[in-house]
Design an enzyme around this catalytic site. Structure first.
Site, PDB file in Angstrom:
ATOM      1  CE1 TYR A  82      -3.509  -2.094   4.817  1.00  0.00           C
ATOM      2  CE2 TYR A  82      -3.074   0.217   4.347  1.00  0.00           C
ATOM      3  CZ  TYR A  82      -3.406  -1.055   3.919  1.00  0.00           C
ATOM      4  OH  TYR A  82      -3.645  -1.280   2.578  1.00  0.00           O
ATOM      5  CB  SER A 139      -0.881   0.039   1.252  1.00  0.00           C
ATOM      6  OG  SER A 139      -1.511   1.299   1.365  1.00  0.00           O
TER       7      SER A 139
HETATM    8  N1  LIG Z   1      -8.742  -0.726  -1.888  1.00  0.00           N
HETATM    9  C1  LIG Z   1      -7.742   0.141  -1.812  1.00  0.00           C
HETATM   10  O1  LIG Z   1      -7.900   1.333  -2.108  1.00  0.00           O
HETATM   11  C2  LIG Z   1      -6.377  -0.309  -1.376  1.00  0.00           C
HETATM   12  C3  LIG Z   1      -5.363   0.651  -1.214  1.00  0.00           C
HETATM   13  C4  LIG Z   1      -4.097   0.233  -0.827  1.00  0.00           C
HETATM   14  C5  LIG Z   1      -3.831  -1.109  -0.633  1.00  0.00           C
HETATM   15  N2  LIG Z   1      -4.850  -2.013  -0.780  1.00  0.00           N
HETATM   16  C6  LIG Z   1      -4.528  -3.429  -0.578  1.00  0.00           C
HETATM   17  O2  LIG Z   1      -5.038  -4.176  -1.655  1.00  0.00           O
HETATM   18  C7  LIG Z   1      -5.450  -5.476  -1.209  1.00  0.00           C
HETATM   19  C8  LIG Z   1      -6.898  -5.729  -1.592  1.00  0.00           C
HETATM   20  O3  LIG Z   1      -7.690  -4.738  -1.005  1.00  0.00           O
HETATM   21  P1  LIG Z   1      -9.266  -4.630  -1.304  1.00  0.00           P
HETATM   22  O4  LIG Z   1      -9.691  -3.297  -0.847  1.00  0.00           O
HETATM   23  O5  LIG Z   1      -9.566  -5.073  -2.681  1.00  0.00           O
HETATM   24  O6  LIG Z   1      -9.796  -5.723  -0.260  1.00  0.00           O
HETATM   25  P2  LIG Z   1     -11.215  -6.385  -0.115  1.00  0.00           P
HETATM   26  O7  LIG Z   1     -12.182  -5.846  -1.120  1.00  0.00           O
HETATM   27  O8  LIG Z   1     -11.541  -6.278   1.308  1.00  0.00           O
HETATM   28  O9  LIG Z   1     -10.841  -7.899  -0.511  1.00  0.00           O
HETATM   29  C9  LIG Z   1     -11.603  -8.859  -0.060  1.00  0.00           C
HETATM   30  C10 LIG Z   1     -11.148 -10.191  -0.632  1.00  0.00           C
HETATM   31  O10 LIG Z   1     -10.149 -10.755   0.224  1.00  0.00           O
HETATM   32  C11 LIG Z   1     -10.656 -11.979   0.762  1.00  0.00           C
HETATM   33  N3  LIG Z   1     -10.078 -12.176   2.086  1.00  0.00           N
HETATM   34  C12 LIG Z   1     -10.047 -11.316   3.123  1.00  0.00           C
HETATM   35  N4  LIG Z   1      -9.386 -11.858   4.169  1.00  0.00           N
HETATM   36  C13 LIG Z   1      -8.987 -13.101   3.765  1.00  0.00           C
HETATM   37  C14 LIG Z   1      -8.263 -14.164   4.369  1.00  0.00           C
HETATM   38  N5  LIG Z   1      -7.798 -14.057   5.623  1.00  0.00           N
HETATM   39  N6  LIG Z   1      -8.018 -15.276   3.650  1.00  0.00           N
HETATM   40  C15 LIG Z   1      -8.469 -15.404   2.375  1.00  0.00           C
HETATM   41  N7  LIG Z   1      -9.158 -14.426   1.751  1.00  0.00           N
HETATM   42  C16 LIG Z   1      -9.413 -13.299   2.440  1.00  0.00           C
HETATM   43  C17 LIG Z   1     -12.145 -11.798   0.740  1.00  0.00           C
HETATM   44  O11 LIG Z   1     -12.840 -13.026   0.835  1.00  0.00           O
HETATM   45  P3  LIG Z   1     -14.451 -13.004   1.157  1.00  0.00           P
HETATM   46  O12 LIG Z   1     -15.077 -12.392  -0.067  1.00  0.00           O
HETATM   47  O13 LIG Z   1     -14.773 -14.421   1.366  1.00  0.00           O
HETATM   48  O14 LIG Z   1     -14.622 -12.137   2.361  1.00  0.00           O
HETATM   49  C18 LIG Z   1     -12.312 -11.117  -0.626  1.00  0.00           C
HETATM   50  O15 LIG Z   1     -12.174 -12.064  -1.683  1.00  0.00           O
HETATM   51  C19 LIG Z   1      -5.197  -5.485   0.301  1.00  0.00           C
HETATM   52  O16 LIG Z   1      -3.922  -6.047   0.574  1.00  0.00           O
HETATM   53  C20 LIG Z   1      -5.190  -4.018   0.673  1.00  0.00           C
HETATM   54  O17 LIG Z   1      -4.447  -3.768   1.848  1.00  0.00           O
HETATM   55  C21 LIG Z   1      -6.109  -1.653  -1.140  1.00  0.00           C
END
Ligand SMILES: NC(=O)c1ccc[n+]([C@@H]2O[C@H](COP(=O)([O-])OP(=O)(O)OC[C@H]3O[C@@H](n4cnc5c(N)ncnc54)[C@H](OP(=O)(O)O)[C@@H]3O)[C@@H](O)[C@H]2O)c1
Length: 255
Positions: free
Chosen positions: A161, A148
């Site tokens: 985080y 991130s």
């Molecule tokens: N979104 C942003 O703006 C942003 C910015 C910076 C960094 N990031 C990073 O990008 C990555 C993805 O973020 P996101 O916002 O797309 O996340 P998200 O929408 O919360 O992703 C959820 C996905 O992860 C799965 N999941 C969560 N915990 C899990 C576990 N312990 N084991 C297996 N699967 C798990 C969920 O499964 P279920 O559907 O079954 O719950 C779902 O498929 C993360 O590492 C986050 O820190 C995101």
């Protein structure tokens, strides 16, 4: 798009929703057979697989809530069985350690549960999964860890985080040194504020949204597809000479 990942296999952790789903779709569109991992929302993962198949790609859902060594080993075994069935080999070419996320909390408000959960999702999950898959990772393969922009910032409101994602970046560099002799590249991708459910509360708050866009050189939120494009670029043959790097994909947030 170019199907330059034809014949490759990929695993995207947390590929059922959010950024992971966009990554899974992109890698599949380039020809990879993609394992779409999820924790509990099987319907969302099935939707992601259906979207990939509707686009002519190949994918399957793979349940497994990652937390540490035993859950990682179980997921690695389930993956190996699926890959063997579908390709005749349990070799994995592209591992995307995508699960993560974290709550906003200042030092005084962080309890052990929040600390442990943040490190479990962002660090332990990917660390032990990589360990469990290390023998099955193909030579000249790819490991892509999702970090991130937060890892390079100093926002007291999200201290744990930030620490966890800094650990992801350190893991990336050390793993690149370990796996380099096998031709495996290891990089991390650092999204900034990206449009989607995770940031819905920011996007729906005009003042918070304005602060994001004004602090972003390109003056907007990113899209999941833009993060997936960077993951794809690293996974594709064009990424073969890039390793141990942290690629910021934030549109220039707080540069
Ligand atoms: N979104 C942003 O703006 C942003 C910015 C910076 C960094 N990031 C990073 O990008 C990555 C993805 O973020 P996101 O916002 O797309 O996340 P998200 O929408 O919360 O992703 C959820 C996905 O992860 C799965 N999941 C969560 N915990 C899990 C576990 N312990 N084991 C297996 N699967 C798990 C969920 O499964 P279920 O559907 O079954 O719950 C779902 O498929 C993360 O590492 C986050 O820190 C995101």
């Amino acid at each position: 798009m170019t199907r330059d990942l034809q014949g490759k296999t990929a695993l995207v952790t947390g590929g059922g929703r959010g950024l992971g789903r966009a990554m899974a779709e992109k890698l599949a569109a380039a020809g990879a057979l993609v394992a779409v991992n999820y924790a509990s929302n099987g319907a969302a993962a099935a939707e992601a697989v259906a979207a990939i198949e509707a686009n002519g790609g190949c994918a399957f859902a793979l349940q497994g809530k990652l937390a540490g060594a035993s859950t990682a080993r179980a997921l690695a075994e389930a993956l190996a069985a699926q890959l063997s069935d579908r390709t005749g080999s349990d070799t994995l070419d592209i591992l995307v350690n995508n699960i993560g996320g974290g709550e906003y909390a200042r030092l005084a408000d962080v309890d052990e549960a929040l600390y442990d959960e943040t490190f479990a999702n962002n660090v332990r999950g990917g660390f032990f999964l990589t360990q469990a898959l290390i023998e099955r990772l193909a030579d000249h393969g790819r490991v892509i860890n999702i970090s991130s922009t937060g890892a390079r910032l100093t926002d007291p409101g999200i201290i744990v985080y930030t620490m966890a994602k800094a650990a992801v970046d350190a893991f990336t560099r050390v793993l690149a040194a370990e796996l380099g002799p096998r031709g495996i590249t290891v990089n991390s991708v650092a999204p900034g504020f990206t449009a989607g459910e995770t940031n819905r509360h920011v996007m729906d708050d005009p003042e918070a949204a304005r602060q994001v866009t004004e602090n972003t050189a390109l003056r907007r939120f990113g899209t999941p597809e833009e993060i997936a494009d960077i993951v794809y670029a690293l996974a594709s043959p064009l990424g073969r000479w890039v390793t141990a790097q942290n690629i910021d994909a934030s549109g220039g947030f707080r540069i």
